[in-house]
Design a protein around this motif. Structure first.
Motif, PDB file in Angstrom:
ATOM      1  N   LEU A  17       0.934  -1.222   0.092  1.00 19.29           N
ATOM      2  CA  LEU A  17      -0.222  -0.003  -0.244  1.00 19.29           C
ATOM      3  C   LEU A  17       0.874   1.285  -0.103  1.00 19.29           C
ATOM      4  O   LEU A  17       0.524   2.274  -0.421  1.00 19.29           O
ATOM      5  CB  LEU A  17      -0.948   0.051   1.156  1.00 19.29           C
ATOM      6  N   THR A  18       1.996   1.181   0.677  1.00 20.83           N
ATOM      7  CA  THR A  18       2.851   2.424   0.743  1.00 20.83           C
ATOM      8  C   THR A  18       3.469   2.545  -0.766  1.00 20.83           C
ATOM      9  O   THR A  18       3.459   3.849  -1.033  1.00 20.83           O
ATOM     10  CB  THR A  18       4.056   2.137   1.497  1.00 20.83           C
ATOM     11  N   VAL A  19       3.857   1.600  -1.573  1.00 20.18           N
ATOM     12  CA  VAL A  19       4.336   1.851  -2.884  1.00 20.18           C
ATOM     13  C   VAL A  19       3.294   2.213  -3.627  1.00 20.18           C
ATOM     14  O   VAL A  19       3.599   3.139  -4.507  1.00 20.18           O
ATOM     15  CB  VAL A  19       4.885   0.287  -3.456  1.00 20.18           C
ATOM     16  N   LEU A  20       2.033   1.845  -3.600  1.00 15.27           N
ATOM     17  CA  LEU A  20       0.816   2.284  -4.408  1.00 15.27           C
ATOM     18  C   LEU A  20       0.524   3.650  -4.245  1.00 15.27           C
ATOM     19  O   LEU A  20       0.463   4.580  -4.909  1.00 15.27           O
ATOM     20  CB  LEU A  20      -0.338   1.343  -4.146  1.00 15.27           C
ATOM     21  N   GLY A  21       0.809   4.203  -2.880  1.00 14.75           N
ATOM     22  CA  GLY A  21       0.438   5.504  -2.336  1.00 14.75           C
ATOM     23  C   GLY A  21       1.493   6.251  -3.147  1.00 14.75           C
ATOM     24  O   GLY A  21       1.168   7.486  -3.563  1.00 14.75           O
ATOM     25  N   LEU A  22       2.765   5.988  -2.876  1.00 12.78           N
ATOM     26  CA  LEU A  22       3.856   6.955  -3.547  1.00 12.78           C
ATOM     27  C   LEU A  22       3.882   6.888  -5.109  1.00 12.78           C
ATOM     28  O   LEU A  22       3.974   7.905  -5.534  1.00 12.78           O
ATOM     29  CB  LEU A  22       5.192   6.386  -3.041  1.00 12.78           C
ATOM     30  N   THR A  26       3.284  10.445  -7.005  1.00  7.20           N
ATOM     31  CA  THR A  26       4.210  10.848  -7.960  1.00  7.20           C
ATOM     32  C   THR A  26       3.692  11.210  -9.377  1.00  7.20           C
ATOM     33  O   THR A  26       3.714  12.238 -10.001  1.00  7.20           O
ATOM     34  CB  THR A  26       5.310   9.892  -8.150  1.00  7.20           C
ATOM     35  N   ALA A  27       2.301  10.109  -9.666  1.00  4.36           N
ATOM     36  CA  ALA A  27       1.620  10.440 -10.820  1.00  4.36           C
ATOM     37  C   ALA A  27       0.865  11.994 -10.854  1.00  4.36           C
ATOM     38  O   ALA A  27       0.765  12.549 -11.686  1.00  4.36           O
ATOM     39  CB  ALA A  27       0.868   9.387 -10.937  1.00  4.36           C
ATOM     40  N   TYR A  28       0.331  11.988  -9.565  1.00  6.26           N
ATOM     41  CA  TYR A  28      -0.419  13.252  -9.462  1.00  6.26           C
ATOM     42  C   TYR A  28       0.306  14.427  -9.656  1.00  6.26           C
ATOM     43  O   TYR A  28      -0.052  15.409 -10.565  1.00  6.26           O
ATOM     44  CB  TYR A  28      -1.273  13.150  -8.166  1.00  6.26           C
ATOM     45  N   ASP A 103       3.726   6.616 -15.189  1.00  9.12           N
ATOM     46  CA  ASP A 103       4.461   7.301 -14.196  1.00  9.12           C
ATOM     47  C   ASP A 103       4.105   8.871 -14.661  1.00  9.12           C
ATOM     48  O   ASP A 103       4.830   9.896 -13.707  1.00  9.12           O
ATOM     49  CB  ASP A 103       6.019   7.196 -14.425  1.00  9.12           C
ATOM     50  N   GLY A 104       3.420   9.138 -15.296  1.00  8.81           N
ATOM     51  CA  GLY A 104       3.106  10.812 -15.755  1.00  8.81           C
ATOM     52  C   GLY A 104       4.006  11.352 -16.747  1.00  8.81           C
ATOM     53  O   GLY A 104       3.874  12.347 -17.072  1.00  8.81           O
TER      54      GLY A 104
END
Length: 141
Positions: A17-22, A26-28, A103-104
């Motif tokens: 969940l931490t990896v998904l949140g980061l 980052t994408a945002y 990754d944006g």
């Protein structure tokens, strides 16, 4: 028999969940930066002339080529072949096919192996890569 403990399962879940949140943050941030670049004022690098347009629209001449970027409209992009939400990027009136990575970052058919932080830097790199050649439509080969 090796059994996973509750503590190990919770630790693995928390890590995932931490990896998904980061990744989401980052994408945002990258999306926010690219939107800010699209709606930026008239400042640009040397050799550019930008005309103010509607909010979020870029119309500039870069190295003698006209770059126009209009924000996404919500309708289908490229005749329905791709999802909505991508800005329309044109060089001398011809559409440059652009894609946004997970990754944006942005890529195009001209610079397919190089990523860019926003559509404007992508379009400028495409102008440099074209070296005066005309942009050919996706199905026009």
């Amino acid at each position: 028999m090796n059994k996973i403990t509750r503590r190990q399962a919770l630790g693995t879940t928390a890590g995932a969940l931490t990896v998904l949140g980061l990744a989401g943050a980052t994408a945002y941030a990258a999306d926010t930066d690219s939107r800010a670049a699209i709606s930026a004022g008239n400042a640009g690098p040397a050799g550019t002339a930008r005309t103010a347009g509607t909010a979020g629209t870029i119309d500039e001449v870069y190295q003698g080529r006209r770059i126009q970027i209009t924000p996404a409209t919500g309708g289908a992009h490229h005749g329905g072949h791709h999802s909505a939400g991508l800005p329309a990027v044109r060089i001398d009136g011809r559409e440059l096919h652009v894609m946004q990575n997970a990754d944006g970052t942005w890529i195009s058919v001209v610079n397919h192996y190089e990523t860019f932080s926003d559509p404007l830097s992508l379009a400028r790199a495409a102008v440099r890569e074209l070296q005066g050649a005309a942009l050919v439509p996706m199905g026009g080969m």
